[in-house]
Design a protein around this motif. Structure first.
Motif, PDB file in Angstrom:
ATOM      1  N   VAL A 181       0.051  -0.809  -2.856  1.00 39.39           N
ATOM      2  CA  VAL A 181       0.857  -1.634  -1.959  1.00 39.39           C
ATOM      3  C   VAL A 181       0.751  -1.086  -0.543  1.00 39.39           C
ATOM      4  O   VAL A 181       0.864   0.128  -0.323  1.00 39.39           O
ATOM      5  CB  VAL A 181       2.334  -1.658  -2.401  1.00 39.39           C
ATOM      6  CG1 VAL A 181       3.209  -2.347  -1.349  1.00 39.39           C
ATOM      7  CG2 VAL A 181       2.475  -2.356  -3.754  1.00 39.39           C
ATOM      8  N   LEU A 182       0.547  -1.984   0.422  1.00 40.24           N
ATOM      9  CA  LEU A 182       0.570  -1.636   1.843  1.00 40.24           C
ATOM     10  C   LEU A 182       1.776  -2.310   2.482  1.00 40.24           C
ATOM     11  O   LEU A 182       1.920  -3.531   2.411  1.00 40.24           O
ATOM     12  CB  LEU A 182      -0.711  -2.105   2.540  1.00 40.24           C
ATOM     13  CG  LEU A 182      -0.761  -1.937   4.064  1.00 40.24           C
ATOM     14  CD1 LEU A 182      -0.635  -0.472   4.469  1.00 40.24           C
ATOM     15  CD2 LEU A 182      -2.057  -2.543   4.623  1.00 40.24           C
ATOM     16  N   PHE A 239      -4.200   0.386  12.367  1.00 42.72           N
ATOM     17  CA  PHE A 239      -4.321   0.964  11.028  1.00 42.72           C
ATOM     18  C   PHE A 239      -5.097   0.026  10.104  1.00 42.72           C
ATOM     19  O   PHE A 239      -5.996   0.458   9.374  1.00 42.72           O
ATOM     20  CB  PHE A 239      -2.936   1.242  10.441  1.00 42.72           C
ATOM     21  CG  PHE A 239      -2.989   1.803   9.047  1.00 42.72           C
ATOM     22  CD1 PHE A 239      -3.207   3.154   8.845  1.00 42.72           C
ATOM     23  CD2 PHE A 239      -2.849   0.973   7.947  1.00 42.72           C
ATOM     24  CE1 PHE A 239      -3.280   3.677   7.560  1.00 42.72           C
ATOM     25  CE2 PHE A 239      -2.919   1.485   6.649  1.00 42.72           C
ATOM     26  CZ  PHE A 239      -3.130   2.839   6.458  1.00 42.72           C
ATOM     27  N   ALA A 240      -4.745  -1.271  10.145  1.00 39.78           N
ATOM     28  CA  ALA A 240      -5.434  -2.236   9.280  1.00 39.78           C
ATOM     29  C   ALA A 240      -6.921  -2.315   9.625  1.00 39.78           C
ATOM     30  O   ALA A 240      -7.776  -2.441   8.732  1.00 39.78           O
ATOM     31  CB  ALA A 240      -4.777  -3.605   9.403  1.00 39.78           C
ATOM     32  N   GLU A 241      -7.250  -2.231  10.916  1.00 36.60           N
ATOM     33  CA  GLU A 241      -8.661  -2.262  11.310  1.00 36.60           C
ATOM     34  C   GLU A 241      -9.417  -1.058  10.752  1.00 36.60           C
ATOM     35  O   GLU A 241     -10.554  -1.184  10.272  1.00 36.60           O
ATOM     36  CB  GLU A 241      -8.757  -2.292  12.840  1.00 36.60           C
ATOM     37  CG  GLU A 241      -8.332  -3.619  13.455  1.00 36.60           C
ATOM     38  CD  GLU A 241      -8.221  -3.550  14.968  1.00 36.60           C
ATOM     39  OE1 GLU A 241      -8.208  -4.623  15.592  1.00 36.60           O
ATOM     40  OE2 GLU A 241      -8.132  -2.427  15.540  1.00 36.60           O
ATOM     41  N   ARG A 246     -12.983   1.571   6.608  1.00 33.12           N
ATOM     42  CA  ARG A 246     -13.092   2.609   5.586  1.00 33.12           C
ATOM     43  C   ARG A 246     -13.299   2.050   4.187  1.00 33.12           C
ATOM     44  O   ARG A 246     -13.587   2.791   3.252  1.00 33.12           O
ATOM     45  CB  ARG A 246     -11.824   3.476   5.585  1.00 33.12           C
ATOM     46  CG  ARG A 246     -11.703   4.382   6.789  1.00 33.12           C
ATOM     47  CD  ARG A 246     -10.521   5.337   6.653  1.00 33.12           C
ATOM     48  NE  ARG A 246      -9.239   4.670   6.807  1.00 33.12           N
ATOM     49  CZ  ARG A 246      -8.322   5.032   7.716  1.00 33.12           C
ATOM     50  NH1 ARG A 246      -8.557   6.034   8.552  1.00 33.12           N
ATOM     51  NH2 ARG A 246      -7.171   4.410   7.784  1.00 33.12           N
ATOM     52  N   GLY A 247     -13.086   0.743   4.045  1.00 32.86           N
ATOM     53  CA  GLY A 247     -13.210   0.151   2.720  1.00 32.86           C
ATOM     54  C   GLY A 247     -11.983   0.345   1.850  1.00 32.86           C
ATOM     55  O   GLY A 247     -12.045   0.151   0.635  1.00 32.86           O
ATOM     56  N   SER A 248     -10.846   0.690   2.448  1.00 30.31           N
ATOM     57  CA  SER A 248      -9.596   0.836   1.689  1.00 30.31           C
ATOM     58  C   SER A 248      -9.059  -0.548   1.334  1.00 30.31           C
ATOM     59  O   SER A 248      -9.094  -1.464   2.168  1.00 30.31           O
ATOM     60  CB  SER A 248      -8.559   1.598   2.517  1.00 30.31           C
ATOM     61  OG  SER A 248      -9.021   2.892   2.833  1.00 30.31           O
TER      62      SER A 248
END
Length: 348
Positions: A181-182, A239-241, A246-248
């Motif tokens: 979860v983000l 952060f989302a960018e 990073r492929g997270s």
């Protein structure tokens, strides 16, 4: 986690902070003294191919009075609430009707917010009985946390969000697999704690260092210190960018942006300018088998149809359903309701 929240939810962690004087408000938080950074080039957007998701609207999600929280009465531009042991009076611009309870019930308030009635305006609390400390113990569905009297009228929780929290916890339990979860613009962490208790691995992002500290306190108070929660002080968009690069990836994303806010390095957030790009980013960092993306919008001059259309366009080709409407709180005295925010959520 809520407006500019009534110009709501604060400025749920995000707000001009959901900075300066404590963008306290909700959570975006601007660190005072920082210079504003040049704004990054806007994300290049193009309309997604594929069929639009099914739709369910209007969906009205209601929070009724309970042992942890109750809207006792409202009217004449105010609301009388019960937060745990305390009765609190705060301004409420939408309460254009008359109070249902007699004056003697309102006079029993433990704390009254006075001062600027603008949601982002700084005011102070008056304590008619015994002076109260800055914090006090609260509870939500068995989760202990701290309420706090802030200079922006907020107390650290937006009870109407409980409908989203319950829905999310159900999705996590039903998945019967590890869920990530983000929580963007996470504010004081109630949503993150609910998700962690349900078994998810949580990443909680807020630009306000003070809000993150408060959220960590809440984790300890709730007895959930061993649960996997990453607490990140950062600008939500940046952060989302980075997560995209990073492929997270995440199975559930919550984002509750302010109408206006600043990041820790002075990044400026303008809802109508930046929301489409952030929504697109949220889609790009979902796992191959995502569960949901939940957007809440406070204090904007728009209909929920606007964010509903944005979410359906963004999630075109992914199937599922976009459910949109309003979060409301049912009043205990006369049964009237206060609408607190618009929301739209994509559910797989």
């Amino acid at each position: 986690m809520k407006p500019f929240r009534d110009k709501r939810r604060d400025s749920r962690s995000h707000q001009p902070a959901k900075g300066g004087a404590e963008q306290a408000q909700r959570g975006t938080g601007t660190a005072s003294g920082n210079r504003t950074e040049p704004k990054a080039a806007p994300r290049v957007l193009s309309r997604r191919d594929g069929a639009l998701p099914a739709e369910h609207l209007p969906l009205i999600l209601e929070v009724a009075p309970n042992a942890d929280y109750a809207l006792l009465d409202s009217g004449a531009g105010q609301k009388l609430e019960q937060y745990g042991p305390y009765r609190i009076v705060r301004p409420e611009g939408q309460a254009i009707w008359q109070k249902a309870l007699p004056a003697k019930d309102w006079d029993r308030a433990d704390a009254i917010f006075t001062g600027d009635t603008d949601e982002e305006g700084i005011g102070r609390w008056r304590f008619p009985k015994t002076p109260l400390g800055e914090t006090w113990p609260m509870k939500h569905d068995g989760i202990d946390y701290l309420g706090r009297f802030t200079s922006f009228r907020h107390v650290g929780v937006f009870p109407e969000q409980a409908s989203h929290w319950d829905h999310m916890a159900g999705l996590i339990a039903a998945a019967k697999r590890p869920v990530k979860v983000l929580n963007l613009f996470g504010y004081t962490g109630l949503a993150s704690l609910v998700a962690a208790r349900a078994g998810a691995e949580v990443t909680h992002v807020d630009a306000s260092k003070k809000a993150i500290g408060w959220a960590r306190e809440n984790q300890e108070m709730a007895g959930l210190s061993q649960k996997p929660i990453r607490w990140i002080i950062d600008d939500a968009m940046k952060f989302a960018e980075r997560e995209e690069r990073r492929g997270s990836r995440y199975d559930i994303i919550l984002f509750d942006p302010p109408a206006y806010g600043r990041g820790p390095k002075g990044e400026v957030w303008q809802l109508f300018e930046d929301l489409p790009g952030l929504t697109d980013l949220c889609r790009s960092i979902l796992t191959p088998k995502p569960l949901a993306v939940v957007l809440t919008a406070y204090s904007i001059r728009a209909s929920f149809f606007a964010i509903h259309a944005l979410m359906r366009d963004t999630f075109a080709g992914m199937g599922g359903t976009v459910e949109s409407g309003e979060l409301i709180i049912r009043e205990k005295s006369a049964g009237r309701v206060l609408s607190t925010s618009l929301f739209s959520r994509w559910v797989a």
